[in-house]
Design a protein around this motif. Structure first.
Motif, PDB file in Angstrom:
ATOM      1  N   MET A   1       0.817  -1.183   0.000  1.00 50.41           N
ATOM      2  CA  MET A   1       0.000   0.000   0.000  1.00 50.41           C
ATOM      3  C   MET A   1       0.867   1.256   0.000  1.00 50.41           C
ATOM      4  O   MET A   1       0.440   2.276  -0.495  1.00 50.41           O
ATOM      5  N   HIS A   4       1.234   2.741  -3.493  1.00 47.56           N
ATOM      6  CA  HIS A   4       0.059   3.323  -4.143  1.00 47.56           C
ATOM      7  C   HIS A   4      -0.982   3.731  -3.097  1.00 47.56           C
ATOM      8  O   HIS A   4      -2.083   3.174  -3.056  1.00 47.56           O
ATOM      9  N   HIS A   6      -3.031   6.092  -2.815  1.00 45.01           N
ATOM     10  CA  HIS A   6      -4.283   6.715  -3.254  1.00 45.01           C
ATOM     11  C   HIS A   6      -5.004   5.903  -4.332  1.00 45.01           C
ATOM     12  O   HIS A   6      -6.005   6.348  -4.870  1.00 45.01           O
ATOM     13  N   ASP A   7      -4.489   4.726  -4.631  1.00 46.55           N
ATOM     14  CA  ASP A   7      -5.091   3.866  -5.657  1.00 46.55           C
ATOM     15  C   ASP A   7      -6.370   3.246  -5.092  1.00 46.55           C
ATOM     16  O   ASP A   7      -6.317   2.482  -4.125  1.00 46.55           O
ATOM     17  N   PRO A   8      -7.534   3.556  -5.689  1.00 44.31           N
ATOM     18  CA  PRO A   8      -8.803   3.034  -5.165  1.00 44.31           C
ATOM     19  C   PRO A   8      -8.848   1.514  -5.083  1.00 44.31           C
ATOM     20  O   PRO A   8      -9.414   0.957  -4.145  1.00 44.31           O
ATOM     21  N   HIS A   9      -8.243   0.831  -6.057  1.00 46.76           N
ATOM     22  CA  HIS A   9      -8.247  -0.639  -6.028  1.00 46.76           C
ATOM     23  C   HIS A   9      -7.475  -1.153  -4.806  1.00 46.76           C
ATOM     24  O   HIS A   9      -7.918  -2.085  -4.127  1.00 46.76           O
ATOM     25  N   VAL A  10      -6.343  -0.539  -4.527  1.00 48.42           N
ATOM     26  CA  VAL A  10      -5.531  -0.935  -3.369  1.00 48.42           C
ATOM     27  C   VAL A  10      -6.286  -0.607  -2.080  1.00 48.42           C
ATOM     28  O   VAL A  10      -6.352  -1.442  -1.169  1.00 48.42           O
ATOM     29  N   ASP A  40     -10.605  10.667  -6.694  1.00 45.72           N
ATOM     30  CA  ASP A  40     -10.966  10.111  -7.995  1.00 45.72           C
ATOM     31  C   ASP A  40     -11.173   8.604  -7.832  1.00 45.72           C
ATOM     32  O   ASP A  40     -10.250   7.813  -8.016  1.00 45.72           O
ATOM     33  N   VAL A  41     -12.400   8.246  -7.445  1.00 45.68           N
ATOM     34  CA  VAL A  41     -12.740   6.852  -7.137  1.00 45.68           C
ATOM     35  C   VAL A  41     -13.879   6.410  -8.049  1.00 45.68           C
ATOM     36  O   VAL A  41     -14.868   7.135  -8.207  1.00 45.68           O
ATOM     37  N   ASP A  45     -16.663   1.472  -6.469  1.00 46.47           N
ATOM     38  CA  ASP A  45     -15.854   1.419  -5.246  1.00 46.47           C
ATOM     39  C   ASP A  45     -16.398   2.393  -4.199  1.00 46.47           C
ATOM     40  O   ASP A  45     -16.426   2.082  -3.007  1.00 46.47           O
TER      41      ASP A  45
END
Length: 62
Positions: A1, A4, A6-10, A40-41, A45
């Motif tokens: 984590m 990334h 800020h990665d929505p998938h993570v 930005d999601v 999600d």
């Protein structure tokens, strides 16, 4: 984590892990990031995170 943050998938994957592990407080931190209007999601999600914050269980969402 950490690669990334800020990665929505993570964020969703880690939040789901915490929910399955019954670590709701840890999950909530990530769920709030997913429902943040400034983030930005993808809508799916964001909706999932919103349901979890409303009291859904980890099992029903995976």
């Amino acid at each position: 984590m950490s690669l990334h943050p800020h990665d929505p998938h993570v964020l969703r994957s880690v939040a789901a892990f915490y929910l399955r592990s019954r670590q709701r407080e840890a999950a909530e931190t990530l769920l709030w990031k997913l429902v943040d209007p400034a983030a930005d999601v993808p809508p799916a999600d964001r909706d999932w995170a919103s349901r979890q914050l409303a009291g859904g269980t980890g099992e029903e969402s995976i």
